[in-house]
Design a protein around this motif. Structure first.
Motif, PDB file in Angstrom:
ATOM      1  N   ILE A   1      -7.128   0.188  -1.633  1.00  0.00           N
ATOM      2  CA  ILE A   1      -7.776   0.248  -0.316  1.00  0.00           C
ATOM      3  C   ILE A   1      -7.690  -1.087   0.417  1.00  0.00           C
ATOM      4  O   ILE A   1      -7.383  -1.105   1.615  1.00  0.00           O
ATOM      5  CB  ILE A   1      -9.219   0.763  -0.418  1.00  0.00           C
ATOM      6  CG1 ILE A   1      -9.216   2.261  -0.702  1.00  0.00           C
ATOM      7  CG2 ILE A   1     -10.000   0.465   0.863  1.00  0.00           C
ATOM      8  CD1 ILE A   1     -10.592   2.854  -0.947  1.00  0.00           C
ATOM      9  N   THR A  51      -1.150   7.468  -6.593  1.00  0.00           N
ATOM     10  CA  THR A  51      -2.584   7.786  -6.623  1.00  0.00           C
ATOM     11  C   THR A  51      -2.846   9.230  -6.215  1.00  0.00           C
ATOM     12  O   THR A  51      -3.862   9.809  -6.601  1.00  0.00           O
ATOM     13  CB  THR A  51      -3.406   6.851  -5.704  1.00  0.00           C
ATOM     14  OG1 THR A  51      -3.157   7.145  -4.321  1.00  0.00           O
ATOM     15  CG2 THR A  51      -3.109   5.385  -6.000  1.00  0.00           C
ATOM     16  N   LEU A  52      -1.958   9.817  -5.430  1.00  0.00           N
ATOM     17  CA  LEU A  52      -2.135  11.191  -4.938  1.00  0.00           C
ATOM     18  C   LEU A  52      -1.795  12.235  -5.990  1.00  0.00           C
ATOM     19  O   LEU A  52      -2.447  13.287  -6.066  1.00  0.00           O
ATOM     20  CB  LEU A  52      -1.243  11.424  -3.713  1.00  0.00           C
ATOM     21  CG  LEU A  52      -1.547  10.601  -2.472  1.00  0.00           C
ATOM     22  CD1 LEU A  52      -0.458  10.802  -1.437  1.00  0.00           C
ATOM     23  CD2 LEU A  52      -2.912  10.954  -1.918  1.00  0.00           C
ATOM     24  N   ARG A 100       2.493   2.073  -3.241  1.00  0.00           N
ATOM     25  CA  ARG A 100       1.617   2.456  -4.354  1.00  0.00           C
ATOM     26  C   ARG A 100       0.823   3.740  -4.145  1.00  0.00           C
ATOM     27  O   ARG A 100       0.314   4.318  -5.103  1.00  0.00           O
ATOM     28  CB  ARG A 100       0.652   1.297  -4.634  1.00  0.00           C
ATOM     29  CG  ARG A 100       1.393   0.060  -5.149  1.00  0.00           C
ATOM     30  CD  ARG A 100       0.502  -1.125  -5.342  1.00  0.00           C
ATOM     31  NE  ARG A 100      -0.550  -0.874  -6.323  1.00  0.00           N
ATOM     32  CZ  ARG A 100      -1.510  -1.746  -6.594  1.00  0.00           C
ATOM     33  NH1 ARG A 100      -1.560  -2.918  -5.997  1.00  0.00           N
ATOM     34  NH2 ARG A 100      -2.449  -1.441  -7.482  1.00  0.00           N
ATOM     35  N   ILE A 101       0.692   4.213  -2.918  1.00  0.00           N
ATOM     36  CA  ILE A 101      -0.213   5.345  -2.660  1.00  0.00           C
ATOM     37  C   ILE A 101       0.263   6.656  -3.295  1.00  0.00           C
ATOM     38  O   ILE A 101      -0.555   7.436  -3.793  1.00  0.00           O
ATOM     39  CB  ILE A 101      -0.494   5.537  -1.155  1.00  0.00           C
ATOM     40  CG1 ILE A 101      -1.623   6.573  -0.977  1.00  0.00           C
ATOM     41  CG2 ILE A 101       0.759   5.883  -0.390  1.00  0.00           C
ATOM     42  CD1 ILE A 101      -2.136   6.708   0.421  1.00  0.00           C
ATOM     43  N   SER A 142     -11.237   7.519  -6.841  1.00  0.00           N
ATOM     44  CA  SER A 142     -10.556   7.140  -8.086  1.00  0.00           C
ATOM     45  C   SER A 142     -10.329   5.632  -8.153  1.00  0.00           C
ATOM     46  O   SER A 142     -10.154   4.961  -7.130  1.00  0.00           O
ATOM     47  CB  SER A 142      -9.217   7.868  -8.209  1.00  0.00           C
ATOM     48  OG  SER A 142      -8.283   7.370  -7.263  1.00  0.00           O
ATOM     49  N   TYR A 190       0.843  -1.205   0.000  1.00  0.00           N
ATOM     50  CA  TYR A 190       0.000   0.000   0.000  1.00  0.00           C
ATOM     51  C   TYR A 190       0.877   1.253   0.000  1.00  0.00           C
ATOM     52  O   TYR A 190       0.660   2.178  -0.790  1.00  0.00           O
ATOM     53  CB  TYR A 190      -0.916  -0.028   1.220  1.00  0.00           C
ATOM     54  CG  TYR A 190      -1.744   1.210   1.421  1.00  0.00           C
ATOM     55  CD1 TYR A 190      -2.943   1.383   0.749  1.00  0.00           C
ATOM     56  CD2 TYR A 190      -1.339   2.203   2.309  1.00  0.00           C
ATOM     57  CE1 TYR A 190      -3.719   2.520   0.950  1.00  0.00           C
ATOM     58  CE2 TYR A 190      -2.106   3.329   2.515  1.00  0.00           C
ATOM     59  CZ  TYR A 190      -3.289   3.490   1.834  1.00  0.00           C
ATOM     60  OH  TYR A 190      -4.045   4.615   2.036  1.00  0.00           O
ATOM     61  N   ARG A 194      -4.640  -1.576   2.569  1.00  0.00           N
ATOM     62  CA  ARG A 194      -4.649  -0.880   3.864  1.00  0.00           C
ATOM     63  C   ARG A 194      -5.643  -1.522   4.805  1.00  0.00           C
ATOM     64  O   ARG A 194      -5.321  -1.853   5.941  1.00  0.00           O
ATOM     65  CB  ARG A 194      -4.995   0.602   3.697  1.00  0.00           C
ATOM     66  CG  ARG A 194      -5.155   1.320   5.038  1.00  0.00           C
ATOM     67  CD  ARG A 194      -5.649   2.745   4.895  1.00  0.00           C
ATOM     68  NE  ARG A 194      -6.708   2.961   3.939  1.00  0.00           N
ATOM     69  CZ  ARG A 194      -7.999   2.678   4.148  1.00  0.00           C
ATOM     70  NH1 ARG A 194      -8.405   2.124   5.273  1.00  0.00           N
ATOM     71  NH2 ARG A 194      -8.898   2.967   3.220  1.00  0.00           N
ATOM     72  N   TRP A 224      -9.895  11.875  -5.381  1.00  0.00           N
ATOM     73  CA  TRP A 224      -8.815  10.917  -5.134  1.00  0.00           C
ATOM     74  C   TRP A 224      -9.355   9.651  -4.485  1.00  0.00           C
ATOM     75  O   TRP A 224      -9.087   8.549  -4.962  1.00  0.00           O
ATOM     76  CB  TRP A 224      -7.739  11.554  -4.250  1.00  0.00           C
ATOM     77  CG  TRP A 224      -6.839  10.539  -3.614  1.00  0.00           C
ATOM     78  CD1 TRP A 224      -5.834   9.842  -4.234  1.00  0.00           C
ATOM     79  CD2 TRP A 224      -6.865  10.097  -2.264  1.00  0.00           C
ATOM     80  NE1 TRP A 224      -5.246   8.984  -3.332  1.00  0.00           N
ATOM     81  CE2 TRP A 224      -5.863   9.125  -2.113  1.00  0.00           C
ATOM     82  CE3 TRP A 224      -7.650  10.434  -1.153  1.00  0.00           C
ATOM     83  CZ2 TRP A 224      -5.614   8.482  -0.896  1.00  0.00           C
ATOM     84  CZ3 TRP A 224      -7.403   9.798   0.050  1.00  0.00           C
ATOM     85  CH2 TRP A 224      -6.391   8.843   0.168  1.00  0.00           C
ATOM     86  N   TYR A 225     -10.127   9.809  -3.402  1.00  0.00           N
ATOM     87  CA  TYR A 225     -10.625   8.639  -2.681  1.00  0.00           C
ATOM     88  C   TYR A 225     -11.517   7.774  -3.567  1.00  0.00           C
ATOM     89  O   TYR A 225     -11.494   6.552  -3.474  1.00  0.00           O
ATOM     90  CB  TYR A 225     -11.387   9.058  -1.416  1.00  0.00           C
ATOM     91  CG  TYR A 225     -11.707   7.878  -0.545  1.00  0.00           C
ATOM     92  CD1 TYR A 225     -10.786   7.418   0.385  1.00  0.00           C
ATOM     93  CD2 TYR A 225     -12.916   7.206  -0.661  1.00  0.00           C
ATOM     94  CE1 TYR A 225     -11.067   6.317   1.173  1.00  0.00           C
ATOM     95  CE2 TYR A 225     -13.198   6.103   0.112  1.00  0.00           C
ATOM     96  CZ  TYR A 225     -12.267   5.666   1.038  1.00  0.00           C
ATOM     97  OH  TYR A 225     -12.545   4.561   1.811  1.00  0.00           O
ATOM     98  N   TYR A 255      -6.974   4.576  -6.481  1.00  0.00           N
ATOM     99  CA  TYR A 255      -6.953   4.454  -5.026  1.00  0.00           C
ATOM    100  C   TYR A 255      -7.851   3.323  -4.545  1.00  0.00           C
ATOM    101  O   TYR A 255      -7.479   2.564  -3.652  1.00  0.00           O
ATOM    102  CB  TYR A 255      -7.302   5.768  -4.321  1.00  0.00           C
ATOM    103  CG  TYR A 255      -7.123   5.612  -2.833  1.00  0.00           C
ATOM    104  CD1 TYR A 255      -5.851   5.406  -2.316  1.00  0.00           C
ATOM    105  CD2 TYR A 255      -8.206   5.595  -1.972  1.00  0.00           C
ATOM    106  CE1 TYR A 255      -5.663   5.192  -0.958  1.00  0.00           C
ATOM    107  CE2 TYR A 255      -8.025   5.388  -0.610  1.00  0.00           C
ATOM    108  CZ  TYR A 255      -6.756   5.188  -0.112  1.00  0.00           C
ATOM    109  OH  TYR A 255      -6.561   4.956   1.237  1.00  0.00           O
ATOM    110  N   ARG A 256      -9.020   3.195  -5.134  1.00  0.00           N
ATOM    111  CA  ARG A 256      -9.941   2.120  -4.721  1.00  0.00           C
ATOM    112  C   ARG A 256      -9.267   0.751  -4.867  1.00  0.00           C
ATOM    113  O   ARG A 256      -9.529  -0.156  -4.086  1.00  0.00           O
ATOM    114  CB  ARG A 256     -11.236   2.158  -5.522  1.00  0.00           C
ATOM    115  CG  ARG A 256     -11.944   3.501  -5.551  1.00  0.00           C
ATOM    116  CD  ARG A 256     -12.844   3.909  -4.442  1.00  0.00           C
ATOM    117  NE  ARG A 256     -13.755   2.909  -3.974  1.00  0.00           N
ATOM    118  CZ  ARG A 256     -14.195   2.905  -2.711  1.00  0.00           C
ATOM    119  NH1 ARG A 256     -13.786   3.819  -1.875  1.00  0.00           N
ATOM    120  NH2 ARG A 256     -15.023   1.997  -2.304  1.00  0.00           N
TER     121      ARG A 256
END
Length: 104
Positions: free
Chosen positions: A76, A26-27, A22-23, A69, A19, A79, A66-67, A72-73
């Motif tokens: 998830i 996504t940001l 990769r995060i 997208s 996670y 995490r 973002w959340y 990001y999904r």
């Protein structure tokens, strides 16, 4: 005004590594940047446990985009399966905000 993604995580396990790897990607498209991540707090009052993460976005709409997208999904579960906690999206305040502004 800025928007924020805030996470308060507990019981973070070793599976969180992917996670974290990769995060950041996504940001970037949403202007997100970490402003608190991994710091140990100097607790002055009350009890504290876990980790606090704060990600700043240009505005709440960018945080929400973002959340939601696909990128990001997709991560998830990495995490959620390797920690427990609370995630929230919230508006910031203007630079000239005063405590009494919430009384209006």
């Amino acid at each position: 005004m800025a928007g924020y993604a805030i996470g308060h995580l507990h019981d973070v396990g070793p599976g969180i590594v992917e996670y974290l790897e990769r995060i950041d990607a996504t940001l970037e498209p949403y202007g997100g940047r970490f402003i608190i991540h991994g710091a140990k707090p100097d607790v002055r009052e009350g009890d504290w446990s876990g980790d606090l993460i704060v990600i700043e976005f240009p505005d709440l709409q960018a945080a929400q985009a973002w959340y939601g997208s696909a990128a990001y999904r997709e991560i998830i579960p990495l995490r959620a399966d390797n920690s427990r906690g609370v995630i929230l999206l919230i508006d910031g305040v203007d630079r000239d905000h005063r405590a009494t502004d919430v009384l209006a």
